[in-house]
Structure formats: C-alpha cells, structure tokens
Design an enzyme around this catalytic site. Structure first.
Site, short mmCIF file in Angstrom:
data_model
loop_
_atom_site.label_atom_id
_atom_site.label_comp_id
_atom_site.label_asym_id
_atom_site.label_seq_id
_atom_site.Cartn_x
_atom_site.Cartn_y
_atom_site.Cartn_z
CG ASP A 67 -1.86 1.11 1.34
OD1 ASP A 67 -1.65 2.14 0.66
OD2 ASP A 67 -2.83 1.00 2.13
CG ASN A 94 0.58 4.70 -12.64
OD1 ASN A 94 0.21 5.52 -13.48
ND2 ASN A 94 -0.13 3.62 -12.37
CE1 TYR A 160 -7.25 11.62 -10.01
CE2 TYR A 160 -7.66 13.54 -11.39
CZ TYR A 160 -7.08 12.29 -11.20
OH TYR A 160 -6.35 11.72 -12.21
CE LYS A 164 -3.80 12.29 -9.78
NZ LYS A 164 -2.77 11.23 -9.72
CB THR A 195 -7.35 3.20 -18.29
OG1 THR A 195 -8.24 3.98 -17.47
CG2 THR A 195 -6.12 4.03 -18.65
#
Length: 261
Positions: A67, A94, A160, A164, A195
């Site tokens: 993790d 990533n 999010y 970022k 994806t």
C-alpha cells in the site's frame, strides 16, 4: 546497432496491475529495463500476469504487493527492488484513485483517502527512490502521476484536483533539490485516456462509444479528444531515458490539445 554490455537499468512502477501502470511497465520492458511492479495485495494475480508479459519480452520482472500510503510498505518495496534486481534507476509513482463528487458532498474520510493515495503515496515513492538513487551515485529518473486536473480545477473533482496540483508542486521542488545528484523529477498529466476506468456498462446501454458515459459525467463533449494508454507510456518512456537529462521539474500535458499550459 551494437548491443550494450552495460547492466540493464531497473524501474519500479506502482499501481501496475492495470491501466496506465501496466502500459508503462510493459513499455519500459520494451525499452530494455528490468521492471518491478507493485499494487495492492488483492491485485496480485493481475500483477503476475503483467510480470509474465514482461518476462516474455526478455526482461526480469519482480512482483511486489503493498500500500503506497504505508511508509513501511514503500520502504520495504524499494529494499526488495534493490536486493533482487540490483538497484533502482527509474521510479514511476503511478498509483492513484479518483472520486467524482461535489466538494460539499465529499466526506472528510473520502478526502483523506484520496490525499493519502494520490499525494502521500507519491511523496513516499519520491522519498525512498531519491534516497536510493543518491546512495547509488549514478543519477536517476523519478516520475509521478499528475493529471490535466492538476493544471485546471474541475467541477466535482475537488479532492482529486487538489492532489494532482500538489504533485506538480512536489515535483518542481524535488527537481531543484535533486539536480546536483543528476536525478530528474517530472510528472505526466493525462487528459482523457481509455483505460479500464473510462469504460462504463451504460456505454453500450445508451449506444455510446466506449468512455462516453464518463465523458458525460465530467461534462465533456462526446467527441472530445481521447487516446489509448500507450500515448502516456510513450511519454514516460522518453522521460525515463538517459537522454532526457535536460527535462526536469516539468508536468507534461498529454491531452490532445484540450488544455494548453
């Protein structure tokens, strides 16, 4: 072209069981690197499948579970990479998650989880990769996952976006600190990439192209630019190469022109 007799460079890719991480790991194997791949324990069978593909390309593969939010997991994973593959030349931080929810509806627990994976996880990967690369004294490449949402705020993606944007700042700061060690630090900022996370059962139900439901959710035109994961892995491939030494502190948009710096 003559083959080099120098040892293979070694990469470590987190979140590599699927999606961008898998694509990046396979591309680095194509580039001649030995590749360690990490994901959470529940994805170990997917990791093994990726490792089989890496080995099929003639490269060594190392499957690691852990993790990225746990410092001891990241530290121990790096120790295993070095111990079993012989060093660390390229770190790809990533692993990440997202949540599509308004700021006021996002719980503190959800906020903390996204911060832990997308920012703390990248920080820990940067830290332990940097420590190892400095110890080795042969330079290195550290590359993290940002996003187009790390360049411009987006509705219902506040947590999010915050992570970022933060990856960009961390990347710039560490690039300055590690320059004297010939270690570059960069990040990739994808736009809409097809994806597995981009697909939704309602695509077929509503007669939409793959990814159409998620585009609608994000308020994107159905004909907005999209690409396969390989466009990101090819960018990462270059950033990982020795000849990319003159690029550092950058977060590079790969988005079909939907947003310019």
């Amino acid at each position: 072209m003559a083959q080099s007799n120098s040892p293979a460079r070694i990469a470590f890719v987190t979140g590599a069981a699927q999606g961008l991480g898998e694509s990046i790991a396979l591309r680095l194997a194509d580039d001649g690197l030995d590749v360690a791949i990490n994901d959470i324990p529940s994805k170990v069978e997917q990791l093994k499948a990726v490792a089989t593909q890496i080995e099929g390309k003639g490269r060594r593969a190392l499957v690691l579970t852990g993790d990225v939010t746990r410092e001891e997991d990241v530290r121990d994973n790096v120790v295993q990479v070095v111990g079993q593959l012989g060093g660390l030349d390229v770190m790809i931080a990533n692993a990440g998650i997202g949540i599509h929810k308004s700021f006021l509806q996002t719980t503190t627990e959800e906020w903390d989880r996204i911060m832990a994976i997308n920012l703390r996880g990248v920080m820990l990967c940067y830290r332990y990769a940097a420590l190892q690369m400095i110890k080795q004294g042969r330079g290195g490449r550290i590359i993290g996952a940002s996003s187009q949402a790390g360049k411009k705020g987006t509705t219902n993606l506040s947590a999010y976006c915050a992570t970022k944007f933060a990856v960009r700042g961390l990347t710039q700061s560490l690039a300055l600190e590690l320059a004297e060690h010939n270690i570059t630090v960069n990040a990739y900022a994808p736009g809409f990439i097809l994806t597995s996370l981009a697909y939704h059962p309602n695509d077929a139900v509503n007669g939409l192209r793959p990814g159409g439901t998620i585009k609608q959710l994000f308020g994107l035109p159905l004909d907005s630019p999209e690409a396969q994961p390989e466009v990101i892995s090819s960018m990462v491939s270059y950033l990982a190469k020795p000849e990319s030494y003159f690029i550092t502190g950058q977060t590079i948009l790969v988005n079909g022109g939907t947003l310019f710096d």
